[in-house]
Design a protein around this motif. Structure first.
Motif, PDB file in Angstrom:
ATOM      1  N   SER A 276       0.841  -1.196   0.000  1.00 40.01           N
ATOM      2  CA  SER A 276       0.000   0.000   0.000  1.00 40.01           C
ATOM      3  C   SER A 276       0.879   1.250   0.000  1.00 40.01           C
ATOM      4  O   SER A 276       2.096   1.177   0.238  1.00 40.01           O
ATOM      5  CB  SER A 276      -0.901   0.011   1.239  1.00 40.01           C
ATOM      6  OG  SER A 276      -0.106   0.183   2.403  1.00 40.01           O
ATOM      7  N   ALA A 277       0.263   2.406  -0.228  1.00 41.64           N
ATOM      8  CA  ALA A 277       0.993   3.671  -0.179  1.00 41.64           C
ATOM      9  C   ALA A 277       1.588   3.882   1.208  1.00 41.64           C
ATOM     10  O   ALA A 277       2.704   4.404   1.344  1.00 41.64           O
ATOM     11  CB  ALA A 277       0.080   4.821  -0.564  1.00 41.64           C
ATOM     12  N   LYS A 278       0.879   3.453   2.248  1.00 44.91           N
ATOM     13  CA  LYS A 278       1.372   3.597   3.617  1.00 44.91           C
ATOM     14  C   LYS A 278       2.637   2.756   3.829  1.00 44.91           C
ATOM     15  O   LYS A 278       3.623   3.234   4.401  1.00 44.91           O
ATOM     16  CB  LYS A 278       0.285   3.170   4.597  1.00 44.91           C
ATOM     17  CG  LYS A 278       0.676   3.329   6.039  1.00 44.91           C
ATOM     18  CD  LYS A 278      -0.458   2.915   6.963  1.00 44.91           C
ATOM     19  CE  LYS A 278      -0.009   3.009   8.415  1.00 44.91           C
ATOM     20  NZ  LYS A 278      -1.043   2.604   9.338  1.00 44.91           N
ATOM     21  N   ILE A 279       2.624   1.533   3.351  1.00 42.57           N
ATOM     22  CA  ILE A 279       3.807   0.672   3.472  1.00 42.57           C
ATOM     23  C   ILE A 279       4.952   1.224   2.629  1.00 42.57           C
ATOM     24  O   ILE A 279       6.111   1.190   3.049  1.00 42.57           O
ATOM     25  CB  ILE A 279       3.472  -0.786   3.102  1.00 42.57           C
ATOM     26  CG1 ILE A 279       2.502  -1.376   4.128  1.00 42.57           C
ATOM     27  CG2 ILE A 279       4.733  -1.633   3.020  1.00 42.57           C
ATOM     28  CD1 ILE A 279       1.937  -2.735   3.747  1.00 42.57           C
ATOM     29  N   LEU A 280       4.630   1.772   1.457  1.00 46.80           N
ATOM     30  CA  LEU A 280       5.657   2.381   0.616  1.00 46.80           C
ATOM     31  C   LEU A 280       6.313   3.548   1.358  1.00 46.80           C
ATOM     32  O   LEU A 280       7.538   3.713   1.296  1.00 46.80           O
ATOM     33  CB  LEU A 280       5.062   2.846  -0.713  1.00 46.80           C
ATOM     34  CG  LEU A 280       6.085   3.344  -1.737  1.00 46.80           C
ATOM     35  CD1 LEU A 280       6.837   2.159  -2.336  1.00 46.80           C
ATOM     36  CD2 LEU A 280       5.403   4.143  -2.825  1.00 46.80           C
ATOM     37  N   ASP A 281       5.513   4.344   2.067  1.00 45.06           N
ATOM     38  CA  ASP A 281       6.054   5.438   2.866  1.00 45.06           C
ATOM     39  C   ASP A 281       7.045   4.920   3.905  1.00 45.06           C
ATOM     40  O   ASP A 281       8.100   5.520   4.126  1.00 45.06           O
ATOM     41  CB  ASP A 281       4.933   6.205   3.583  1.00 45.06           C
ATOM     42  CG  ASP A 281       4.107   7.061   2.634  1.00 45.06           C
ATOM     43  OD1 ASP A 281       4.542   7.292   1.494  1.00 45.06           O
ATOM     44  OD2 ASP A 281       3.011   7.500   3.053  1.00 45.06           O
ATOM     45  N   GLU A 282       6.697   3.812   4.538  1.00 44.60           N
ATOM     46  CA  GLU A 282       7.591   3.219   5.537  1.00 44.60           C
ATOM     47  C   GLU A 282       8.875   2.710   4.888  1.00 44.60           C
ATOM     48  O   GLU A 282       9.970   2.898   5.423  1.00 44.60           O
ATOM     49  CB  GLU A 282       6.878   2.084   6.273  1.00 44.60           C
ATOM     50  CG  GLU A 282       5.740   2.552   7.163  1.00 44.60           C
ATOM     51  CD  GLU A 282       4.887   1.420   7.698  1.00 44.60           C
ATOM     52  OE1 GLU A 282       5.271   0.231   7.573  1.00 44.60           O
ATOM     53  OE2 GLU A 282       3.808   1.734   8.238  1.00 44.60           O
TER      54      GLU A 282
END
Length: 184
Positions: A157-163
């Motif tokens: 997800s975009a959130k995991i990509l941010d991490e």
């Protein structure tokens, strides 16, 4: 069981419509999608090697949207055997056959980019030879709960990509480049 390649007449029509959604002159990590109002998930390539995941993606797409799914090799080139249709019947076994047949890109007759998409272009996945991550773009307005849940459970997800982008590893560098191009 047989894997169905798209006929040359239909291939031309499919590529023409797909070119309204994907900019084949661009490549990842740049944004390759022409539409707005998209949400994104990411995946490690090669997607077709993850048999259960891609089979599930195709099955969930067909049950959510009610249209066939296609795999197109060699981007917008009109090459024989470069586009395969999945109708939901025996998907996992067909993916196994495609993976076996296309692992060497039909002896170099087809290649990257590889694009997976449903017939109505509610979603399009793009995989490049130049990046370790691929991108799935989904029209936000047509995103069903079941399809969303499948993507959230099986893709980045975009959130995991941010991490990932916070890391100083090679994956972190790649994630930062994708994050820059695919901010929702």
């Amino acid at each position: 069981m047989m894997v169905v390649n798209v006929s040359p007449v239909n291939l031309s029509r499919i590529v023409e419509k797909l070119s309204e959604v994907v900019d084949f002159k661009s490549d990842l990590p740049s944004k390759v999608f022409l539409e707005n109002e998209l949400v994104f998930w990411f995946f490690e390539r090669p997607l077709l090697a993850f048999i259960e995941v891609v089979s599930g993606l195709i099955s969930k797409s067909i049950s959510s949207y009610g249209v066939d799914v296609f795999v197109k090799f060699s981007g917008d080139e009109l090459l024989d055997n470069s586009c395969i249709v999945f109708d939901g019947c025996d998907t996992e076994n067909k993916i196994l056959i495609v993976n076996d047949d296309y692992v060497n890109f039909l002896g170099g007759k087809v290649g990257y980019p590889i694009v997976l998409f449903n017939e109505s272009h509610d979603w399009v996945a793009f995989e490049s030879a130049h990046e370790e991550f691929g991108v799935i773009a989904v029209r936000e307005a047509s995103l069903s709960k079941g399809f969303f849940d499948y993507l959230e459970s099986n893709f980045i997800s975009a959130k995991i990509l941010d991490e990932l982008a916070l890391s100083s590893t090679a994956d972190g560098l790649t994630a930062r480049a994708f994050k820059e191009s695919y901010r929702s």
